[in-house]
Design a protein around this motif. Structure first.
Motif, PDB file in Angstrom:
ATOM      1  N   PHE A 195       0.830  -1.205   0.000  1.00 14.05           N
ATOM      2  CA  PHE A 195       0.000   0.000   0.000  1.00 14.05           C
ATOM      3  C   PHE A 195       0.865   1.256   0.000  1.00 14.05           C
ATOM      4  CE2 PHE A 195      -3.709  -2.581   1.332  1.00 14.05           C
ATOM      5  CZ  PHE A 195      -4.647  -2.039   0.471  1.00 14.05           C
ATOM      6  N   SER A 196       2.009   1.182   0.690  1.00 11.86           N
ATOM      7  CA  SER A 196       2.946   2.304   0.711  1.00 11.86           C
ATOM      8  C   SER A 196       3.401   2.662  -0.697  1.00 11.86           C
ATOM      9  CB  SER A 196       4.194   1.938   1.513  1.00 11.86           C
ATOM     10  OG  SER A 196       4.154   2.477   2.792  1.00 11.86           O
ATOM     11  N   VAL A 197       3.639   1.625  -1.500  1.00 12.13           N
ATOM     12  CA  VAL A 197       4.080   1.852  -2.876  1.00 12.13           C
ATOM     13  C   VAL A 197       2.977   2.571  -3.652  1.00 12.13           C
ATOM     14  CG1 VAL A 197       4.650   0.721  -5.061  1.00 12.13           C
ATOM     15  CG2 VAL A 197       5.727  -0.045  -2.938  1.00 12.13           C
ATOM     16  N   LEU A 198       1.723   2.174  -3.399  1.00 11.76           N
ATOM     17  CA  LEU A 198       0.609   2.816  -4.115  1.00 11.76           C
ATOM     18  C   LEU A 198       0.504   4.297  -3.769  1.00 11.76           C
ATOM     19  CD1 LEU A 198      -2.236   0.170  -4.007  1.00 11.76           C
ATOM     20  CD2 LEU A 198      -0.590   0.649  -5.805  1.00 11.76           C
ATOM     21  N   GLU A 199       0.972   4.644  -2.584  1.00  8.38           N
ATOM     22  CA  GLU A 199       0.908   6.052  -2.183  1.00  8.38           C
ATOM     23  C   GLU A 199       2.050   6.890  -2.759  1.00  8.38           C
ATOM     24  OE1 GLU A 199       0.463   5.827   2.080  1.00  8.38           O
ATOM     25  OE2 GLU A 199      -1.475   4.844   1.793  1.00  8.38           O
ATOM     26  N   MET A 200       3.031   6.213  -3.345  1.00  8.79           N
ATOM     27  CA  MET A 200       4.138   6.945  -3.988  1.00  8.79           C
ATOM     28  C   MET A 200       3.639   7.570  -5.288  1.00  8.79           C
ATOM     29  SD  MET A 200       7.264   4.238  -3.954  1.00  8.79           S
ATOM     30  CE  MET A 200       8.185   3.848  -2.472  1.00  8.79           C
ATOM     31  N   SER A 201       4.416   8.528  -5.809  1.00 10.64           N
ATOM     32  CA  SER A 201       4.127   9.020  -7.149  1.00 10.64           C
ATOM     33  C   SER A 201       4.666   7.994  -8.138  1.00 10.64           C
ATOM     34  CB  SER A 201       4.817  10.367  -7.367  1.00 10.64           C
ATOM     35  OG  SER A 201       6.209  10.158  -7.488  1.00 10.64           O
ATOM     36  N   GLY A 202       4.262   8.100  -9.395  1.00  7.85           N
ATOM     37  CA  GLY A 202       4.735   7.161 -10.413  1.00  7.85           C
ATOM     38  C   GLY A 202       6.251   7.201 -10.528  1.00  7.85           C
TER      39      GLY A 202
END
Lengths: 199, 199
Positions: free
Chosen positions: A31-38
């Motif tokens: 989920f942390s990765v999903l919160e990153m920008s592309g």
């Protein structure tokens, strides 16, 4: 919908393969990765690839390096007569932090553990023996971990190297500095007493 | 050599940016990647990229999905008269695991928290209001987290939706106060759904 959507599930599974990461933590990280920008996610992925492709073993000491030789082996100022043998690259960093040891290292990448199928052939012992043929080398400090496997490895190396006329030493056992005697285990206390020194 | 070699350091920094990962854990994870095969590391990197590029928000409920609509919204068998409002996609999964709720969801992506600069405009409340214009919708179950922010959000939604003639309910206190929905056990969640009350 009993499972998470596939790309998320797959990312969580990938995190779950890392050392010490359980199912819930793996999901949290995904989920942390999903919160990153592309862009941040791309940087992250690139860092994974780079670490794997740019890092290799130093041909001399078997430590990790991204250069031809590792920085310790490449440093002309280091004492080439002493080699400190450790189990993994993390131990090299721990000892370097002390800023006291000026010799070279040799990373075994493990310790002898027949129970887990780790025989001496699977460790970088052959490479260590080759280095010991250099007449400059006078002492090997065995700094494997203070547990059964580390002890067994130290014994094995000692028997192998002593006939070559090389001094083989082991890190001292004792109570850790700053700790409380109350919490020291009996074996450690016994070793500390045994190895007592004049003040 | 006070620092780790650059690609390893950079990977550890990337891990350190993930939620709840400290410096030591980040390093351990970076070393874990080095122990993977080249193919495994490539799969890992690809999973990061895929999660970021393939996952988007469901246009209806704002949950994460890799399809046109999320699997709940696409399921014709769900009760379209009840919408369960949650803070994040993890809460949807927690409630789905109970296998008791048959309505739809709405993911706010946060809770009102003026202290942290999270105003109602930053949440998916506009989208919820648009859905409430459908006369089919008769009840909104506010399942925000049982803490101050979640409570404030529930109050806010209640004031907004009641004038529209929609019944607004809140999860019963069965969920432990101050905790996170993600970590609630299934029985507790079941009781909380069963005992929901008017706000």
């Amino acid at each position: 919908m009993a499972e998470y959507i596939e790309p998320l599930q797959r990312l969580a599974e990938q995190f779950g393969r890392l050392e010490g990461i359980g199912r819930k933590t793996a999901l949290r990280l995904a989920f942390s990765v999903l919160e990153m920008s592309g862009e941040e996610a791309a940087d992250f992925a690139q860092a994974v690839i780079d670490a794997k492709t740019k890092i290799h073993l130093c041909p001399v000491c078997q430590n990790l390096t991204d250069a031809e030789k590792c920085s310790v082996c490449a440093d002309e100022g280091r004492d080439r007569s002493v080699i400190c043998v450790v189990e993994d690259p993390r131990a090299v960093m721990s000892i370097e932090k002390v800023r006291e040891f000026k010799g070279l290292y040799h990373v075994l990448h493990g310790a002898i553990s027949p129970m887990n199928g780790i025989t001496p052939e699977k460790l970088k012992i052959k490479e260590l023996l080759a280095r010991c043929e250099d007449p400059q080398v006078s002492e090997i400090i065995v700094a494997t971990n203070p547990n059964v496997e580390g002890e067994a490895t130290a014994m094995y190396l000692s028997r192998l190297l002593k006939p070559l006329g090389i001094k083989v030493t082991r890190l001292a056992y004792g109570v850790p500095v700053g700790a409380d005697l109350e919490y020291a285990d009996e074996v450690t206390l016994f070793r500390a007493l045994e190895g007592r020194r004049d003040v």
